[in-house]
Write a protein that holds these residues in place. Sequence first.
Motif: not given
Length: 145
Positions: A136-145
Amino acid sequence: MAEGDIEPIARLRLKAFFEGTDRTLDEDMAGLRRLIAGDGFEAAFVARNQDQPIGSCLLVRDEISSPHDLTPWLAGLIVEEACRGGGVGTALVKTVEAHAASAGVGMLYLYTWQARAFYEALGWRAVETFEQDGEPMLLMSRSLL
Protein backbone atom coordinates in the motif's frame (compact mmCIF):
# COMPACT_ATOMS: atom_id res chain seq x y z
CA MET A 1 24.49 18.60 2.09
CA ALA A 2 28.26 18.58 2.22
CA GLU A 3 30.55 15.87 0.86
CA GLY A 4 31.21 14.62 4.39
CA ASP A 5 27.45 14.06 4.91
CA ILE A 6 27.01 11.81 1.90
CA GLU A 7 28.18 8.48 3.30
CA PRO A 8 26.42 8.67 6.70
CA ILE A 9 23.19 9.87 5.09
CA ALA A 10 23.41 7.16 2.40
CA ARG A 11 23.82 4.56 5.16
CA LEU A 12 20.69 5.86 6.90
CA ARG A 13 18.80 5.83 3.59
CA LEU A 14 19.86 2.29 2.71
CA LYS A 15 18.66 0.96 6.05
CA ALA A 16 15.35 2.82 5.91
CA PHE A 17 14.39 2.65 2.24
CA PHE A 18 16.45 0.08 0.38
CA GLU A 19 17.01 -2.83 2.77
CA GLY A 20 16.37 -6.06 0.91
CA THR A 21 16.94 -4.44 -2.50
CA ASP A 22 19.89 -4.50 -4.85
CA ARG A 23 20.74 -0.84 -4.20
CA THR A 24 24.29 -0.42 -2.92
CA LEU A 25 25.91 2.19 -0.72
CA ASP A 26 28.01 3.37 -3.68
CA GLU A 27 24.88 3.77 -5.84
CA ASP A 28 23.08 5.82 -3.21
CA MET A 29 26.16 7.96 -2.59
CA ALA A 30 26.50 8.59 -6.33
CA GLY A 31 22.83 9.58 -6.53
CA LEU A 32 23.23 12.06 -3.67
CA ARG A 33 26.34 13.53 -5.31
CA ARG A 34 24.46 14.01 -8.61
CA LEU A 35 21.62 15.68 -6.74
CA ILE A 36 23.81 18.22 -4.95
CA ALA A 37 25.86 18.90 -8.08
CA GLY A 38 22.73 19.87 -10.03
CA ASP A 39 21.20 23.22 -10.86
CA GLY A 40 20.26 24.12 -7.28
CA PHE A 41 16.54 23.46 -7.66
CA GLU A 42 16.87 19.89 -6.46
CA ALA A 43 18.38 19.87 -2.99
CA ALA A 44 19.43 17.65 -0.11
CA PHE A 45 19.08 19.08 3.39
CA VAL A 46 20.81 17.65 6.44
CA ALA A 47 19.99 17.94 10.14
CA ARG A 48 22.95 17.78 12.49
CA ASN A 49 23.52 17.20 16.16
CA GLN A 50 26.94 18.40 17.32
CA ASP A 51 28.13 18.47 13.69
CA GLN A 52 27.07 14.84 13.09
CA PRO A 53 24.40 14.22 10.41
CA ILE A 54 21.29 12.75 12.01
CA GLY A 55 18.73 13.20 9.25
CA SER A 56 18.02 14.31 5.73
CA CYS A 57 15.24 15.25 3.35
CA LEU A 58 15.30 15.89 -0.41
CA LEU A 59 13.54 18.05 -2.95
CA VAL A 60 13.58 16.20 -6.28
CA ARG A 61 11.96 16.68 -9.67
CA ASP A 62 11.24 12.99 -10.17
CA GLU A 63 10.38 10.35 -7.59
CA ILE A 64 11.85 6.84 -7.99
CA SER A 65 9.46 4.50 -9.85
CA SER A 66 6.56 6.94 -9.70
CA PRO A 67 3.28 5.91 -11.34
CA HIS A 68 2.22 9.58 -11.20
CA ASP A 69 3.28 12.25 -13.66
CA LEU A 70 3.74 14.96 -11.02
CA THR A 71 6.57 17.20 -9.91
CA PRO A 72 8.33 18.19 -7.66
CA TRP A 73 8.61 15.78 -4.73
CA LEU A 74 9.59 15.90 -1.10
CA ALA A 75 11.46 12.62 -0.78
CA GLY A 76 13.67 10.55 1.43
CA LEU A 77 12.86 12.03 4.83
CA ILE A 78 14.98 10.08 7.29
CA VAL A 79 15.96 10.78 10.90
CA GLU A 80 18.18 8.59 13.07
CA GLU A 81 15.93 6.49 15.27
CA ALA A 82 17.46 7.83 18.50
CA CYS A 83 16.72 11.41 17.38
CA ARG A 84 13.06 10.98 16.42
CA GLY A 85 10.27 12.77 18.24
CA GLY A 86 12.27 15.94 18.86
CA GLY A 87 11.16 17.98 15.85
CA VAL A 88 14.03 17.08 13.49
CA GLY A 89 11.73 15.60 10.85
CA THR A 90 9.37 18.56 11.07
CA ALA A 91 12.26 20.98 10.65
CA LEU A 92 13.55 19.08 7.61
CA VAL A 93 10.10 19.04 5.97
CA LYS A 94 9.64 22.77 6.59
CA THR A 95 13.10 23.44 5.13
CA VAL A 96 12.25 21.56 1.93
CA GLU A 97 8.89 23.35 1.71
CA ALA A 98 10.57 26.76 2.13
CA HIS A 99 13.18 25.95 -0.52
CA ALA A 100 10.48 24.79 -2.94
CA ALA A 101 8.33 27.88 -2.28
CA SER A 102 11.31 30.18 -2.84
CA ALA A 103 11.79 28.49 -6.22
CA GLY A 104 8.18 29.28 -7.17
CA VAL A 105 6.70 25.82 -6.53
CA GLY A 106 2.96 25.97 -5.86
CA MET A 107 2.31 22.30 -5.08
CA LEU A 108 4.62 19.67 -3.61
CA TYR A 109 4.06 15.88 -3.55
CA LEU A 110 5.25 12.90 -1.54
CA TYR A 111 4.68 9.19 -1.08
CA THR A 112 4.23 7.56 2.31
CA TRP A 113 2.30 4.87 4.07
CA GLN A 114 3.45 4.75 7.68
CA ALA A 115 3.90 8.51 8.14
CA ARG A 116 0.47 9.72 7.04
CA ALA A 117 -0.45 11.25 10.42
CA PHE A 118 2.94 12.98 10.67
CA TYR A 119 2.49 14.70 7.31
CA GLU A 120 -1.20 15.51 7.88
CA ALA A 121 -0.21 17.32 11.09
CA LEU A 122 2.09 19.47 8.93
CA GLY A 123 -0.71 20.43 6.52
CA TRP A 124 -0.30 17.74 3.87
CA ARG A 125 -3.45 16.12 2.42
CA ALA A 126 -4.08 12.61 1.19
CA VAL A 127 -4.70 12.48 -2.56
CA GLU A 128 -4.78 8.81 -3.52
CA THR A 129 -4.19 5.38 -2.01
CA PHE A 130 -2.76 2.79 -4.38
CA GLU A 131 -0.55 -0.30 -4.52
CA GLN A 132 3.07 -0.25 -5.63
CA ASP A 133 5.02 -3.49 -5.86
CA GLY A 134 2.23 -5.18 -3.91
CA GLU A 135 2.48 -2.73 -1.01
CA PRO A 136 0.00 0.00 0.00
CA MET A 137 1.12 3.53 -0.80
CA LEU A 138 -0.36 6.99 -0.31
CA LEU A 139 0.15 10.01 -2.55
CA MET A 140 0.00 13.26 -0.57
CA SER A 141 0.23 16.91 -1.60
CA ARG A 142 0.82 20.27 0.02
CA SER A 143 -0.04 23.65 -1.40
CA LEU A 144 2.75 26.14 -0.85
CA LEU A 145 0.75 29.17 -1.99
